[in-house]
Motif scaffolding. Structure first.
Motif, short mmCIF file in Angstrom:
data_model
loop_
_atom_site.label_atom_id
_atom_site.label_comp_id
_atom_site.label_asym_id
_atom_site.label_seq_id
_atom_site.Cartn_x
_atom_site.Cartn_y
_atom_site.Cartn_z
N SER A 15 2.63 47.13 3.16
CA SER A 15 2.99 45.97 2.84
C SER A 15 3.89 45.20 3.50
O SER A 15 5.02 45.83 3.84
N THR A 16 3.75 44.00 4.40
CA THR A 16 4.43 43.34 5.11
C THR A 16 4.77 42.12 4.45
O THR A 16 4.02 41.19 4.19
N TRP A 17 5.92 41.97 4.28
CA TRP A 17 6.74 40.75 3.44
C TRP A 17 7.49 40.04 4.56
O TRP A 17 7.96 40.61 5.39
N THR A 18 6.93 38.73 4.28
CA THR A 18 7.68 37.69 5.39
C THR A 18 8.28 36.49 4.40
O THR A 18 7.88 36.00 3.66
N PHE A 19 9.57 36.25 4.80
CA PHE A 19 10.50 35.39 4.26
C PHE A 19 11.01 34.41 5.13
O PHE A 19 11.59 34.79 6.29
#
Length: 145
Positions: A137-141
């Motif tokens: 899972s790659t989370w981008t904020f």
């Protein structure tokens, strides 16, 4: 025939209680979030890829605390858009399954005072996994600073 119609009606109504309200963050509000979920089997072959910027659960205050901490330990870029500065924080987590199951959401959580706190959840249709599969899972904020 009447009984079949009633059963179909009751069956269709029962799913309405499982529908989820979704929240979509936006850069105009000062915080944008997206997540990519990549499921691979033990041979490394891609099984499923999901991406979303809509979430069924989001704890904004706890999320801001999480991002403050993450920004303090990382080297995250700052970009300027229309004279406003935004910080881009991207984190990747990988989970390897040790048993067969079905997963129906991608979750970001944090341990706060010894308690697991849900920060954001992307509910999806789900997919079956078997022992040895991995979920990245790659989370981008993107947040206004």
């Amino acid at each position: 025939m009447k009984t079949l119609f009633i059963l179909l009606f009751v069956f269709s109504i029962s799913f309405t209680s499982f529908s989820y309200a979704q929240t979509q963050t936006s850069i105009e509000q000062g915080l944008f979030i997206s997540v990519q979920s990549e499921l691979r089997n033990s041979d490394g072959q891609l099984i499923s890829f999901l991406e979303s910027s809509k979430f069924t659960d989001i704890d904004v205050p706890a999320l801001y605390n999480f991002l403050d901490f993450e920004a303090s330990v990382g080297n995250d870029p700052i970009v300027t858009i229309d004279d406003q500065q935004f910080q881009v924080i991207q984190r990747t987590m990988t989970m390897i399954f040790d048993s067969d199951t079905v997963t129906g959401s991608t979750i970001l959580s944090d341990n706060i005072d010894g308690k697991e706190v849900l920060l954001a959840r992307f509910a999806h249709d789900g997919f079956p996994v078997v022992s040895g599969d991995s979920l990245k899972s790659t989370w981008t904020f993107v947040r206004l600073i």
